[in-house]
Design a protein around this motif. Structure first.
Motif, PDB file in Angstrom:
ATOM      1  N   GLU A 155       0.826  -1.212   0.000  1.00 15.63           N
ATOM      2  CA  GLU A 155       0.000   0.000   0.000  1.00 15.63           C
ATOM      3  C   GLU A 155       0.862   1.265   0.000  1.00 15.63           C
ATOM      4  O   GLU A 155       0.531   2.257  -0.659  1.00 15.63           O
ATOM      5  CB  GLU A 155      -0.939  -0.007   1.210  1.00 15.63           C
ATOM      6  CG  GLU A 155      -2.041  -1.037   1.132  1.00 15.63           C
ATOM      7  CD  GLU A 155      -2.891  -0.881  -0.134  1.00 15.63           C
ATOM      8  OE1 GLU A 155      -3.265   0.261  -0.475  1.00 15.63           O
ATOM      9  OE2 GLU A 155      -3.144  -1.901  -0.799  1.00 15.63           O
ATOM     10  N   ALA A 156       1.980   1.237   0.737  1.00 18.09           N
ATOM     11  CA  ALA A 156       2.872   2.406   0.781  1.00 18.09           C
ATOM     12  C   ALA A 156       3.476   2.676  -0.594  1.00 18.09           C
ATOM     13  O   ALA A 156       3.585   3.834  -1.023  1.00 18.09           O
ATOM     14  CB  ALA A 156       3.979   2.184   1.804  1.00 18.09           C
ATOM     15  N   VAL A 157       3.873   1.614  -1.290  1.00 22.68           N
ATOM     16  CA  VAL A 157       4.443   1.775  -2.632  1.00 22.68           C
ATOM     17  C   VAL A 157       3.397   2.319  -3.587  1.00 22.68           C
ATOM     18  O   VAL A 157       3.670   3.239  -4.381  1.00 22.68           O
ATOM     19  CB  VAL A 157       5.013   0.434  -3.139  1.00 22.68           C
ATOM     20  CG1 VAL A 157       5.415   0.548  -4.611  1.00 22.68           C
ATOM     21  CG2 VAL A 157       6.203   0.005  -2.300  1.00 22.68           C
ATOM     22  N   LYS A 158       2.196   1.776  -3.510  1.00 21.98           N
ATOM     23  CA  LYS A 158       1.119   2.250  -4.388  1.00 21.98           C
ATOM     24  C   LYS A 158       0.837   3.734  -4.159  1.00 21.98           C
ATOM     25  O   LYS A 158       0.621   4.498  -5.100  1.00 21.98           O
ATOM     26  CB  LYS A 158      -0.147   1.421  -4.139  1.00 21.98           C
ATOM     27  CG  LYS A 158      -0.049   0.003  -4.689  1.00 21.98           C
ATOM     28  CD  LYS A 158      -1.126  -0.910  -4.132  1.00 21.98           C
ATOM     29  CE  LYS A 158      -2.515  -0.510  -4.572  1.00 21.98           C
ATOM     30  NZ  LYS A 158      -3.540  -1.496  -4.116  1.00 21.98           N
ATOM     31  N   ASP A 159       0.884   4.135  -2.889  1.00 25.88           N
ATOM     32  CA  ASP A 159       0.601   5.525  -2.542  1.00 25.88           C
ATOM     33  C   ASP A 159       1.735   6.456  -2.972  1.00 25.88           C
ATOM     34  O   ASP A 159       1.496   7.527  -3.540  1.00 25.88           O
ATOM     35  CB  ASP A 159       0.378   5.627  -1.038  1.00 25.88           C
ATOM     36  CG  ASP A 159       0.075   7.057  -0.600  1.00 25.88           C
ATOM     37  OD1 ASP A 159      -0.919   7.630  -1.076  1.00 25.88           O
ATOM     38  OD2 ASP A 159       0.846   7.597   0.213  1.00 25.88           O
ATOM     39  N   LYS A 160       2.979   6.040  -2.717  1.00 29.48           N
ATOM     40  CA  LYS A 160       4.129   6.901  -3.005  1.00 29.48           C
ATOM     41  C   LYS A 160       4.365   7.060  -4.502  1.00 29.48           C
ATOM     42  O   LYS A 160       4.779   8.130  -4.967  1.00 29.48           O
ATOM     43  CB  LYS A 160       5.387   6.355  -2.329  1.00 29.48           C
ATOM     44  CG  LYS A 160       5.417   6.516  -0.825  1.00 29.48           C
ATOM     45  CD  LYS A 160       6.653   5.905  -0.208  1.00 29.48           C
ATOM     46  CE  LYS A 160       6.623   6.033   1.314  1.00 29.48           C
ATOM     47  NZ  LYS A 160       6.658   7.438   1.768  1.00 29.48           N
ATOM     48  N   PHE A 161       4.164   6.009  -5.253  1.00 34.24           N
ATOM     49  CA  PHE A 161       4.490   6.057  -6.692  1.00 34.24           C
ATOM     50  C   PHE A 161       3.240   6.181  -7.573  1.00 34.24           C
ATOM     51  O   PHE A 161       3.358   6.275  -8.789  1.00 34.24           O
ATOM     52  CB  PHE A 161       5.277   4.802  -7.078  1.00 34.24           C
ATOM     53  CG  PHE A 161       6.637   4.714  -6.449  1.00 34.24           C
ATOM     54  CD1 PHE A 161       7.740   5.280  -7.068  1.00 34.24           C
ATOM     55  CD2 PHE A 161       6.813   4.104  -5.217  1.00 34.24           C
ATOM     56  CE1 PHE A 161       9.000   5.211  -6.485  1.00 34.24           C
ATOM     57  CE2 PHE A 161       8.069   4.026  -4.616  1.00 34.24           C
ATOM     58  CZ  PHE A 161       9.162   4.587  -5.248  1.00 34.24           C
ATOM     59  N   GLN A 162       2.069   6.155  -6.937  1.00 33.62           N
ATOM     60  CA  GLN A 162       0.790   6.256  -7.660  1.00 33.62           C
ATOM     61  C   GLN A 162       0.690   5.177  -8.737  1.00 33.62           C
ATOM     62  O   GLN A 162       0.451   5.461  -9.917  1.00 33.62           O
ATOM     63  CB  GLN A 162       0.631   7.668  -8.256  1.00 33.62           C
ATOM     64  CG  GLN A 162       0.533   8.746  -7.182  1.00 33.62           C
ATOM     65  CD  GLN A 162       0.498  10.158  -7.741  1.00 33.62           C
ATOM     66  OE1 GLN A 162      -0.014  10.375  -8.843  1.00 33.62           O
ATOM     67  NE2 GLN A 162       1.033  11.110  -6.980  1.00 33.62           N
ATOM     68  N   VAL A 163       0.912   3.938  -8.300  1.00 35.10           N
ATOM     69  CA  VAL A 163       0.821   2.779  -9.190  1.00 35.10           C
ATOM     70  C   VAL A 163      -0.215   1.815  -8.627  1.00 35.10           C
ATOM     71  O   VAL A 163      -0.627   1.917  -7.469  1.00 35.10           O
ATOM     72  CB  VAL A 163       2.188   2.070  -9.316  1.00 35.10           C
ATOM     73  CG1 VAL A 163       3.186   2.944 -10.050  1.00 35.10           C
ATOM     74  CG2 VAL A 163       2.739   1.684  -7.937  1.00 35.10           C
ATOM     75  N   GLU A 164      -0.620   0.844  -9.462  1.00 36.08           N
ATOM     76  CA  GLU A 164      -1.582  -0.165  -9.027  1.00 36.08           C
ATOM     77  C   GLU A 164      -0.892  -1.361  -8.381  1.00 36.08           C
ATOM     78  O   GLU A 164      -1.434  -2.010  -7.498  1.00 36.08           O
ATOM     79  CB  GLU A 164      -2.427  -0.629 -10.220  1.00 36.08           C
ATOM     80  CG  GLU A 164      -3.402   0.414 -10.751  1.00 36.08           C
ATOM     81  CD  GLU A 164      -4.422   0.846  -9.691  1.00 36.08           C
ATOM     82  OE1 GLU A 164      -4.955  -0.042  -8.986  1.00 36.08           O
ATOM     83  OE2 GLU A 164      -4.664   2.054  -9.554  1.00 36.08           O
ATOM     84  N   THR A 165       0.337  -1.648  -8.842  1.00 37.87           N
ATOM     85  CA  THR A 165       1.120  -2.745  -8.274  1.00 37.87           C
ATOM     86  C   THR A 165       2.581  -2.309  -8.193  1.00 37.87           C
ATOM     87  O   THR A 165       3.031  -1.499  -9.020  1.00 37.87           O
ATOM     88  CB  THR A 165       1.039  -4.014  -9.148  1.00 37.87           C
ATOM     89  OG1 THR A 165       1.671  -3.763 -10.397  1.00 37.87           O
ATOM     90  CG2 THR A 165      -0.402  -4.441  -9.370  1.00 37.87           C
ATOM     91  N   PRO A 166       3.346  -2.832  -7.228  1.00 36.41           N
ATOM     92  CA  PRO A 166       4.759  -2.458  -7.125  1.00 36.41           C
ATOM     93  C   PRO A 166       5.567  -2.716  -8.402  1.00 36.41           C
ATOM     94  O   PRO A 166       6.506  -1.973  -8.694  1.00 36.41           O
ATOM     95  CB  PRO A 166       5.264  -3.327  -5.975  1.00 36.41           C
ATOM     96  CG  PRO A 166       4.074  -3.518  -5.096  1.00 36.41           C
ATOM     97  CD  PRO A 166       2.927  -3.666  -6.066  1.00 36.41           C
ATOM     98  N   SER A 167       5.194  -3.730  -9.164  1.00 34.44           N
ATOM     99  CA  SER A 167       5.957  -4.028 -10.386  1.00 34.44           C
ATOM    100  C   SER A 167       5.909  -2.882 -11.384  1.00 34.44           C
ATOM    101  O   SER A 167       6.791  -2.740 -12.241  1.00 34.44           O
ATOM    102  CB  SER A 167       5.432  -5.312 -11.041  1.00 34.44           C
ATOM    103  OG  SER A 167       4.079  -5.144 -11.441  1.00 34.44           O
TER     104      SER A 167
END
Length: 941
Positions: free
Chosen positions: A169-181
């Protein structure tokens, strides 16, 4: 930690990311041991490691290193090509870190041809399949692509913030992506300056995030590029291969041929004797204590190894910079700080007039009291009081709040406090006291008595360090103060918001400042005495502070109309230059665009050989580049003139009128005592020490600084060749001393000696060359440097330097002795004992070491010159007050003082100024001062 915690907890540390981070955490205040080794990276990395083990208790642990070039370099030769050479201190640190890890029995891992993130990515994925929770400890954002339900990014704490753990969730929020990949696609689109991954030209972070939102991947973006418009479509379609290559470079490889052997990654019992031996060799005294705290079970008793070992370290040298950080055991990321929450304290609110009267009675019985003002602005000339805190005993203090809307009530409380501030028998302590002094002067209160400024004290003790109170509290007291942001939010630059903070919170924040500052005073005062800096502090720096208050308060008059006229002239000149430049270029272009300018100079006009390019691939067109091309084509000379006039207009002519105070109608600069390590003053808001003087157009700006009125004049008093006179006196070179004592033209006398001709035969050019070398010697000029400045050949320049040292042999000996003194002590001193520490004097890097050697010679000269003019300022200030003159000291510009004097005082005051400046310090060489008078600064100078 998170809900994902389990018994099998693996931490994988990105070695170089943490080593570089540790090194730069101490970049302004490096740790240097008595052998001259910069141990900052080793110290910081080891503390981070111990902190991790203590707090997170990992069951499995490994440190992963990069080794050699990788497959990415083969794919793209420019990969990481923009990175600077690894600092020498880090190259030295790595073998020590390997030794420490080996002694701690912590495995080091790497794989030839792969980066640390590839190895970590592979191990993390393999560990996940084995049921481990993995934390990748790094400050590198690229790792976000690996995050899963059982793999996390563990970002170390920094700048007072706690650690960050990035889950999905933190990665999705910080990078505005749907998945970390999708982080891989994001990096492929926007590129990465750190690794020199190009990305798609013209696509920045904001656009890349929008593309991810709309298309999901870089491949899908290219598949739908026809939907894009205008230039963006052209850029995307033209750079498909580059974008896909960028994605490939940004992808962390998770199939590195390396085994995951969980048994080899367990946290084992270290080799105690080996660890301690390494720490002793490095002079890490407190690290041994920290080692015990990290592995408490391996030590038999509290009075065993820790006590003996921490005292067993032998320090043979004199005080060096590593001493200043002994208390910084946990670095700035530690949660082991003392804070207001875990420290007993008694801070009291004092609101009513009666309570304030009782407080003043208490304060009046003290010998030393610390105080601090809270205000609505960082500009002391307009700041209004929100409150004042007081402390005269550790962990105790008082806060007097003011209602900024009720000026009458505020002044009533100020009047009650006045007897304390004007009591000369009570010493006052503060941090950046000059600010508080000026704020109180706005309320007609003069601060009297002995003053002690902790910021200035620390500056003298360690001039190259940072001196703000939060840093001092952390490094000197192991205490982390309340941050202003925690009270008034991230946008806390608006000091007015502080007045809206609840009084109890104001009190805690404000009194803590006074309490901590008082504790700092008690810590720093003995250190001043130990380092023989007490006299410099009490007789120069603190008296000077009061002089600067008066100078800043007075300000200087500015002729705005003259600047407006000058601005119109510059507009016309710039317009003329533009037309000439366009004519020579054969087309109209944006002169201020580096790309367009580079295309004109290097592609169209073909000037220069092998022109340099920037990281973005465009030609470098900075001033240094243009100066090397000067006189090769008329367009270059016009461009240099254009830039010079443009800077004059924007930086000075148009900007200075905005600096006029609306109430006083004068310009009030702020002089900083704690910026330049050499002891020189700095001028800010605006910087009046950088007013141009070398070019006729630049000199015109000084015309705008005018006297108070028609009945006053500006007096300028300037030391003549003060640094040369000081180096003659300090080196005791008889030839130099005789030349100055005989009143000779020193540059002509030098030319006579080095060219072996009578003085009356010295040409203007020869005198110019001699002048260049006279001043160059102070800064360690080389044959190459002299050649660049004079136009002489390299061999001619070398012969000139050799002849110079032959003419002044005692100077040459002095220079060698200064360098040797720096090597022995780790610092050099001015005539009055001001110190400059030189941690790089033992560097194995020739460039770094040479720079330190030049400072070993130059710092005492510049510093002594700074001390001399400071003493003169103090004495002149005293004499003007004693004799009740109305003349005011307005500015100090390196070797020059600027005054505003009534016409009837000019003759007497000019003589007083000249006599005082020339006799401020007695040396074997006379100090000479040139005094000028005029209606404006230029005319006087």
């Amino acid at each position: 930690m998170t809900s994902q915690d389990c018994d099998k907890k693996l931490f994988l540390l990105d070695a170089y990311a943490l080593i570089f981070r540790a090194y730069y955490a101490f970049i302004k205040n490096p740790r240097i041991n008595s052998q001259g080794i910069n141990t900052s990276a080793i110290f910081g990395f080891t503390n981070t490691l111990f902190d991790l083990i203590k707090k997170e208790n990992p069951s499995h642990l490994a440190v992963v290193f990069d080794v050699g070039e990788t497959f990415r370099h083969r794919e793209y030769k420019e990969y990481k090509a923009n990175r600077q050479e690894t600092p020498e201190a880090i190259r030295i640190a790595v073998p020590y870190i390997h030794q420490i890890l080996e002694a701690l029995k912590i495995p080091c891992m790497s794989k030839e041809g792969y980066e640390a993130d590839d190895v970590i990515g592979t191990l993390a994925k393999k560990a996940e399949r084995e049921g481990y929770t993995t934390y990748m400890m790094t400050s590198d954002k690229d790792y976000a692509q690996l995050v899963s339900e059982n793999i996390f990014v563990f970002k170390p704490a920094s700048r007072g913030n706690d650690i960050e753990i990035w889950d999905i969730e933190a990665v999705k929020d910080k990078f505005q992506v749907e998945t970390p990949s999708q982080v891989i696609d994001l990096l492929g689109m926007m590129g990465d300056n750190v690794d020199n991954i190009p990305g798609i030209p013209g696509v920045g972070e904001k656009t890349a995030k929008q593309f991810i939102k709309e298309y999901g991947s870089i491949e899908n973006l290219f598949a739908h590029s026809s939907e894009l418009k205008g230039k963006m479509r052209e850029k995307v379609e033209a750079n498909k291969e580059l974008g896909l290559l960028s994605k490939k470079l940004a992808t962390i490889e998770t199939n590195v041929p390396i085994e995951f052997n969980y048994e080899s990654l367990t946290v084992d019992k270290p080799n105690v004797d080996q660890v301690i031996k390494i720490f002793e060799d490095l002079e890490f005294r407190n690290m041994i204590v920290n080692f015990k705290k990290t592995y408490p079970n391996i030590f038999e008793s509290e009075n065993g190894p820790e006590k003996d070992l921490s005292n067993s370290v032998s320090v043979t040298g004199q005080r060096s910079l590593f001493d200043t950080l002994d208390q910084d055991i946990e670095m700035k990321e530690s949660s082991n700080w003392k804070t207001i929450e875990n420290t007993d304290h008694l801070y009291q609110l004092t609101e009513t007039p009666m309570a304030v009267k009782l407080l003043v009675e208490k304060l009046s019985k003290q010998n030393i009291v610390c105080f601090d003002t809270e205000t609505t602005s960082t500009d002391s000339m307009i700041a209004e009081l929100v409150g004042i805190s007081f402390s005269y005993e550790k962990a105790k203090g008082y806060y007097v709040p003011f209602n900024t809307k009720d000026k009458e009530k505020t002044q009533e409380l100020i009047e009650i406090l006045r007897p304390f501030f004007e009591n000369e028998n009570i010493a006052k302590v503060g941090q950046n006291l000059k600010y508080d002094y000026k704020v109180l002067r706005r309320y007609q209160v003069e601060v009297k008595g002995i003053l002690f400024d902790t910021m200035i004290a620390h500056y003298l003790i360690n001039p190259d360090a940072r001196h703000n109170m939060d840093i001092l509290a952390e490094t000197e007291l192991n205490y982390k103060p309340i941050s202003i942001e925690s009270l008034i939010g991230k946008k806390g630059k608006n000091q007015k918001l502080f007045s809206s903070v609840p009084l109890d919170e104001q009190k805690e924040y404000a009194v803590e400042d006074s309490d901590i500052t008082l504790q700092l005073k008690n810590k720093l005062d003995p250190q001043l005495a130990k380092d023989n800096l007490k006299k410099l502090f009490t007789e120069i720096e603190m008296p000077l502070m009061k002089v600067l208050v008066d100078m800043e308060w007075c300000g200087i008059n500015l002729d705005i109309h003259a600047l407006q006229d000058m601005s119109k002239e510059l507009v016309e000149d710039l317009s003329r230059l533009e037309k000439e430049i366009y004519s020579l270029a054969g087309e109209v272009f944006n002169i201020n665009s580096p790309k367009q300018l580079g295309d004109i100079i290097f592609d169209k006009l073909k000037l220069g050989n092998k022109p340099k390019k920037t990281k973005t691939g465009q030609y470098a067109t900075g001033e240094e580049v243009l100066l090397k091309l000067a006189h090769t084509h008329k367009i270059i000379d016009l461009l240099l003139e254009y830039r010079q006039l443009q800077k004059l207009k924007s930086t000075y002519v148009d900007a200075l009128p905005d600096e006029v105070n609306p109430i006083t109608k004068r310009v009030h600069t702020t002089f900083a005592q704690t910026v330049a390590a050499t002891g020189r003053l700095a001028s800010n808001n605006p910087n009046l020490q950088n007013i141009p003087i070398r070019t006729p157009r630049g000199q015109e700006i000084r015309k705008a600084f005018i006297s108070k009125d028609h009945n006053h004049k500006i007096i300028s008093a300037d030391y003549s060749q003060i640094e040369l006179r000081i180096i003659a006196a300090m080196s005791k070179d008889s030839a130099m001393i005789n030349s100055f004592n005989n009143g000779e033209d020193f540059h002509k006398a030098t030319a006579s000696k080095v060219f072996h001709i009578p003085m009356d035969q010295v040409t203007k050019e020869q005198r110019s060359h001699a002048k260049t070398i006279n001043f160059g010697i102070i800064y360690g000029v080389s044959a190459f440097g002299l050649s660049e400045q004079t136009g002489l050949s390299r061999s001619e320049s070398k012969n000139l330097i050799d002849a110079y040292y032959a003419a002044y042999p005692e100077l040459k000996k002095y220079i060698s002795e200064q360098i040797e003194t720096a090597r022995k002590n780790g610092f050099v001193e001015t005539l009055l004992g001001r110190r400059r520490y030189l941690p790089d004097i033992h560097s194995k890097n020739n460039v770094v070491r040479s720079h330190a050697e030049r400072n070993a010679v130059n710092a005492p000269i510049q510093g002594t010159a700074a001390d001399v003019i400071k003493i003169a300022m103090i004495k002149i200030h005293e004499l003007l007050h004693e004799k009740n003159y109305q003349t005011k000291l307005l500015l100090q510009v390196h070797d020059e003082l600027v005054f505003d004097a009534p016409d009837e005082e000019i003759k007497e005051v000019s003589a007083l100024i000249k006599n005082t400046m020339e006799n401020s310090v007695r040396m074997e060489v006379p100090l000479i001062v040139d005094v000028g008078v005029g209606t404006n600064w230029l005319e006087a100078h």
